[in-house]
Structures are given as structure tokens and as C-alpha cells.
Scaffold this motif. Structure first.
Motif, PDB file in Angstrom:
ATOM      1  N   SER A   1       1.214  -1.382  -0.242  1.00 53.51           N
ATOM      2  CA  SER A   1      -0.168   0.226   0.116  1.00 53.51           C
ATOM      3  C   SER A   1       0.660   1.170   0.298  1.00 53.51           C
ATOM      4  O   SER A   1       0.695   2.328  -0.421  1.00 53.51           O
ATOM      5  CB  SER A   1      -1.266  -0.157   1.119  1.00 53.51           C
ATOM      6  OG  SER A   1      -2.051  -0.792   1.119  1.00 53.51           O
TER       7      SER A   1
ATOM      8  N   GLY B   1     -16.950  -4.204   3.684  1.00 53.01           N
ATOM      9  CA  GLY B   1     -15.633  -4.335   4.127  1.00 53.01           C
ATOM     10  C   GLY B   1     -15.214  -3.055   3.989  1.00 53.01           C
ATOM     11  O   GLY B   1     -14.138  -2.371   4.714  1.00 53.01           O
ATOM     12  N   SER B   2     -15.626  -2.292   2.576  1.00 51.06           N
ATOM     13  CA  SER B   2     -15.205  -1.094   2.250  1.00 51.06           C
ATOM     14  C   SER B   2     -15.832   0.112   3.253  1.00 51.06           C
ATOM     15  O   SER B   2     -14.701   1.316   3.817  1.00 51.06           O
ATOM     16  CB  SER B   2     -15.572  -0.702   0.958  1.00 51.06           C
ATOM     17  OG  SER B   2     -14.883  -1.612  -0.484  1.00 51.06           O
TER      18      SER B   2
ATOM     19  N   SER C   1     -13.911  -0.422   6.456  1.00 52.26           N
ATOM     20  CA  SER C   1     -12.616   0.314   6.327  1.00 52.26           C
ATOM     21  C   SER C   1     -12.341   1.862   6.559  1.00 52.26           C
ATOM     22  O   SER C   1     -11.897   2.818   7.519  1.00 52.26           O
ATOM     23  CB  SER C   1     -12.347   0.423   5.184  1.00 52.26           C
ATOM     24  OG  SER C   1     -11.906   1.210   3.905  1.00 52.26           O
TER      25      SER C   1
ATOM     26  N   ILE D   1     -12.337   2.035  10.285  1.00 51.07           N
ATOM     27  CA  ILE D   1     -11.185   2.037  11.214  1.00 51.07           C
ATOM     28  C   ILE D   1     -10.578   3.735  10.808  1.00 51.07           C
ATOM     29  O   ILE D   1      -9.752   3.751  11.954  1.00 51.07           O
ATOM     30  CB  ILE D   1     -10.445   1.473   9.652  1.00 51.07           C
ATOM     31  CG1 ILE D   1     -10.643  -0.650  10.344  1.00 51.07           C
ATOM     32  CG2 ILE D   1      -8.553   1.685  11.124  1.00 51.07           C
ATOM     33  CD1 ILE D   1     -10.290  -1.387   9.573  1.00 51.07           C
ATOM     34  N   ILE D   2     -10.869   4.228  10.087  1.00 48.40           N
ATOM     35  CA  ILE D   2     -10.073   5.316   9.099  1.00 48.40           C
ATOM     36  C   ILE D   2     -10.923   6.344  10.693  1.00 48.40           C
ATOM     37  O   ILE D   2      -9.591   7.466  11.168  1.00 48.40           O
ATOM     38  CB  ILE D   2     -10.068   5.757   7.849  1.00 48.40           C
ATOM     39  CG1 ILE D   2      -8.881   5.082   7.229  1.00 48.40           C
ATOM     40  CG2 ILE D   2     -10.007   7.278   7.673  1.00 48.40           C
ATOM     41  CD1 ILE D   2      -9.355   5.253   5.867  1.00 48.40           C
TER      42      ILE D   2
ATOM     43  N   TYR E   1     -13.917  -2.133  -3.656  1.00 49.15           N
ATOM     44  CA  TYR E   1     -12.954  -2.855  -3.512  1.00 49.15           C
ATOM     45  C   TYR E   1     -13.050  -3.004  -5.760  1.00 49.15           C
ATOM     46  O   TYR E   1     -12.469  -3.360  -5.820  1.00 49.15           O
ATOM     47  CB  TYR E   1     -12.646  -4.607  -2.999  1.00 49.15           C
ATOM     48  CG  TYR E   1     -11.722  -5.234  -3.328  1.00 49.15           C
ATOM     49  CD1 TYR E   1     -10.354  -4.338  -3.192  1.00 49.15           C
ATOM     50  CD2 TYR E   1     -11.815  -6.976  -4.177  1.00 49.15           C
ATOM     51  CE1 TYR E   1      -8.938  -5.114  -3.734  1.00 49.15           C
ATOM     52  CE2 TYR E   1     -10.756  -7.064  -3.792  1.00 49.15           C
ATOM     53  CZ  TYR E   1      -9.504  -7.078  -4.323  1.00 49.15           C
ATOM     54  OH  TYR E   1      -8.388  -7.338  -4.798  1.00 49.15           O
TER      55      TYR E   1
ATOM     56  N   ILE F   1      -8.527  -6.257   3.884  1.00 51.06           N
ATOM     57  CA  ILE F   1      -8.518  -4.948   4.363  1.00 51.06           C
ATOM     58  C   ILE F   1      -7.615  -4.463   4.312  1.00 51.06           C
ATOM     59  O   ILE F   1      -7.762  -2.971   4.583  1.00 51.06           O
ATOM     60  CB  ILE F   1      -9.577  -5.339   5.468  1.00 51.06           C
ATOM     61  CG1 ILE F   1      -9.596  -4.274   6.151  1.00 51.06           C
ATOM     62  CG2 ILE F   1      -8.048  -6.071   6.146  1.00 51.06           C
ATOM     63  CD1 ILE F   1     -10.909  -3.784   5.763  1.00 51.06           C
TER      64      ILE F   1
ATOM     65  N   ILE G   1      -7.921  -1.812   1.138  1.00 51.23           N
ATOM     66  CA  ILE G   1      -8.882  -1.652   0.666  1.00 51.23           C
ATOM     67  C   ILE G   1      -9.186  -0.527   2.199  1.00 51.23           C
ATOM     68  O   ILE G   1      -9.124   1.253   1.687  1.00 51.23           O
ATOM     69  CB  ILE G   1     -10.050  -2.284   1.265  1.00 51.23           C
ATOM     70  CG1 ILE G   1     -10.659  -3.091   0.577  1.00 51.23           C
ATOM     71  CG2 ILE G   1     -11.490  -1.422   2.025  1.00 51.23           C
ATOM     72  CD1 ILE G   1     -11.318  -4.257   0.772  1.00 51.23           C
ATOM     73  N   PHE G   2      -8.146  -0.595   3.405  1.00 47.30           N
ATOM     74  CA  PHE G   2      -8.250   0.458   4.179  1.00 47.30           C
ATOM     75  C   PHE G   2      -6.653   1.591   4.361  1.00 47.30           C
ATOM     76  O   PHE G   2      -7.061   2.868   4.089  1.00 47.30           O
ATOM     77  CB  PHE G   2      -8.220   0.243   5.180  1.00 47.30           C
ATOM     78  CG  PHE G   2      -7.339   0.314   6.874  1.00 47.30           C
ATOM     79  CD1 PHE G   2      -7.595   1.408   7.589  1.00 47.30           C
ATOM     80  CD2 PHE G   2      -5.781  -0.364   7.158  1.00 47.30           C
ATOM     81  CE1 PHE G   2      -6.280   2.463   8.049  1.00 47.30           C
ATOM     82  CE2 PHE G   2      -5.061   0.496   7.993  1.00 47.30           C
ATOM     83  CZ  PHE G   2      -5.437   0.929   8.772  1.00 47.30           C
ATOM     84  N   TYR G   3      -5.751   1.120   3.868  1.00 46.11           N
ATOM     85  CA  TYR G   3      -4.026   1.506   4.337  1.00 46.11           C
ATOM     86  C   TYR G   3      -4.088   2.758   2.811  1.00 46.11           C
ATOM     87  O   TYR G   3      -3.617   3.603   3.406  1.00 46.11           O
ATOM     88  CB  TYR G   3      -3.067   0.301   5.092  1.00 46.11           C
ATOM     89  CG  TYR G   3      -2.001   1.073   5.183  1.00 46.11           C
ATOM     90  CD1 TYR G   3      -2.232   1.935   6.679  1.00 46.11           C
ATOM     91  CD2 TYR G   3      -0.431   1.064   4.663  1.00 46.11           C
ATOM     92  CE1 TYR G   3      -1.050   2.729   7.572  1.00 46.11           C
ATOM     93  CE2 TYR G   3       0.568   1.961   5.672  1.00 46.11           C
ATOM     94  CZ  TYR G   3       0.369   2.491   7.155  1.00 46.11           C
ATOM     95  OH  TYR G   3       0.982   2.724   7.202  1.00 46.11           O
TER      96      TYR G   3
ATOM     97  N   TYR H   1      -5.936   6.247   3.955  1.00 44.20           N
ATOM     98  CA  TYR H   1      -5.337   5.962   5.373  1.00 44.20           C
ATOM     99  C   TYR H   1      -3.670   7.075   4.907  1.00 44.20           C
ATOM    100  O   TYR H   1      -3.648   8.286   5.640  1.00 44.20           O
ATOM    101  CB  TYR H   1      -4.858   5.255   6.311  1.00 44.20           C
ATOM    102  CG  TYR H   1      -4.959   5.627   7.569  1.00 44.20           C
ATOM    103  CD1 TYR H   1      -5.457   6.405   8.435  1.00 44.20           C
ATOM    104  CD2 TYR H   1      -3.466   5.231   8.072  1.00 44.20           C
ATOM    105  CE1 TYR H   1      -4.786   7.713   9.709  1.00 44.20           C
ATOM    106  CE2 TYR H   1      -2.810   5.352   9.602  1.00 44.20           C
ATOM    107  CZ  TYR H   1      -3.864   6.171  10.444  1.00 44.20           C
ATOM    108  OH  TYR H   1      -3.145   6.671  11.388  1.00 44.20           O
TER     109      TYR H   1
END
Length: 211
Positions: A32, A59-60, A63, A66-67, A102, A156, A159-161, A164
Motif C-alpha cells: 500500500s 468491508g469497504s 475501512s 477504521i480510518i 474493492y 482489508i 482497502i484501508f491503508y 489512510y
């Protein structure tokens, strides 16, 4: 042989290779960094955003949660996570909107993205392809292109990092202690995987001797 050490048995029970995918989480994070270093964010740099909206389902959408949690103590603008077809009325011009899908074909996310575009928001799309990639290319929206071919729930890290990291590039947050966190994840990834022998089972006799 402990069944947890039987790689063939594990393969039979996990034909989709989800365990292997999850073991690749650390690799997703490191890749990422490369992805975001190659992403052109010049159109968005230097802007003073009124707020941040992260769009996504499943899952998106997770994310986005999480952020929002990670940035809560630092980011100076409101953060909204949108999981549905409709963008909140207060999200519009001056906001940074990050649609995350995704596949790039999530219809709820596409709908909310189109509304954001109509309202003049700045848009940074993250996807592996699909209709959202086409929308980015057609409309000139910034695009974070992530690898395809995985189950979304197993991607994930991808998708997340990157999203971020993009917030740091844009000056919205300052990511601290990243090296420490990466080292911890790398260490745990080396300990907990298929190739690490399972601890031997403790027999009743061993328990008796131990008192």
C-alpha cells in the motif's frame, strides 16, 4: 501430527485460500505504501477541506470506520462514514469524498459518488477497477488503484491503508509510530501462520504432574 500442522488438511478445508490471504496482511500494508507513492494527488493537495466523507459498503465501509477511529484525536474536520445510496445533505462543495469499493461496482457507493460530484465535492476514488475506475477516468477524479483478485473481506489492508496514507499526503493527519506498528505486525505474522508448529497438546498425565 497435530491437525493444525497438516498443511494438506488445511488446504482441503480452505479451498479458497482465505488463510493464505489473511497471512498476507503485512504484505498488503507494505504494498500500500508503494501504491500511494505512485498515486497522483496533486489536484487535491493544498486544499482546505470542510469535511471528509468516506463511502463504502461491507468491508469497504468498515475501512471507513477504521480510518475515522484512527483519526479521531487529530483530524480537524468532521469525518462521516456513509454506508448507503444517499449522501447526507451537508456533504457537498468543499468536502473531500473518498468512495471505497474493492470491485468498483458497488451500486450504493456509485450512487453516493455521483451525488458528491453533482454537488461539487472533491473526490478521491479507491477501487481495483469496475465502474468507479471508469468514472474516475471519465470525470478526472483522483484514483487510488488497488490490486484485484481477492475476496473483499481478505483485502482489508489494500482497502484501508492507502486511503489512510492519502490523508497524510494531503496534510489532514500526521501518522506517528508507523515503524513500531509495522514491526509488531511483521513479528506477529511470523509467529502466527501455517508454517509455525502448533503447541503440543497437554495430556491429562502432564496436567497431573504439573499439579
Amino acid at each position: 501430527m497435530n491437525s493444525l500442522d497438516d498443511l494438506q488438511k488445511i488446504k482441503e478445508l480452505d479451498p479458497s485460500g482465505m488463510l493464505e490471504t489473511e497471512e498476507g496482511f503485512y504484505g498488503q500494508l507494505t504494498e500500500s505504501k508503494n501504491i500511494i507513492s505512485k498515486t497522483d494527488l496533486s489536484v487535491l493537495k493544498g486544499k482546505n477541506f470542510k469535511g471528509l466523507a468516506i463511502l463504502g459498503m461491507g468491508g469497504s465501509g468498515f475501512s471507513g470506520d477504521i480510518i475515522k477511529a484512527l483519526t479521531a484525536d487529530e483530524i480537524k474536520i468532521p469525518v462521516e462514514v456513509v454506508k448507503g445510496y444517499d449522501l447526507p445533505a451537508f456533504v457537498g462543495k468543499g468536502w473531500l469524498v473518498i468512495p471505497v469499493s474493492y470491485s468498483g461496482n458497488t451500486e450504493e457507493t456509485i450512487s453516493a459518488t455521483e451525488q458528491a460530484a453533482e454537488r461539487g465535492a472533491d473526490i478521491l476514488i479507491e477501487c481495483s477497477g469496475g465502474k468507479l475506475e471508469g468514472l474516475a477516468q471519465k470525470s478526472g477524479h483522483s484514483l487510488i488503484k488497488i490490486p484485484s483478485g481477492l475476496q473483499p473481506r481478505g483485502a482489508i489492508g489494500y482497502i484501508f491503508y492507502p486511503a489512510y496514507l492519502a490523508l497524510e499526503v494531503l496534510g489532514l493527519i500526521n501518522i506517528e509510530k508507523e515503524d513500531e506498528a509495522f514491526e509488531l505486525i511483521r513479528e506477529k505474522a511470523g509467529l502466527f501462520n501455517r508454517n509455525t508448529p502448533a503447541a503440543p497438546a497437554i495430556s491429562d498425565y502432564d496436567k497431573f504432574l504439573a499439579g
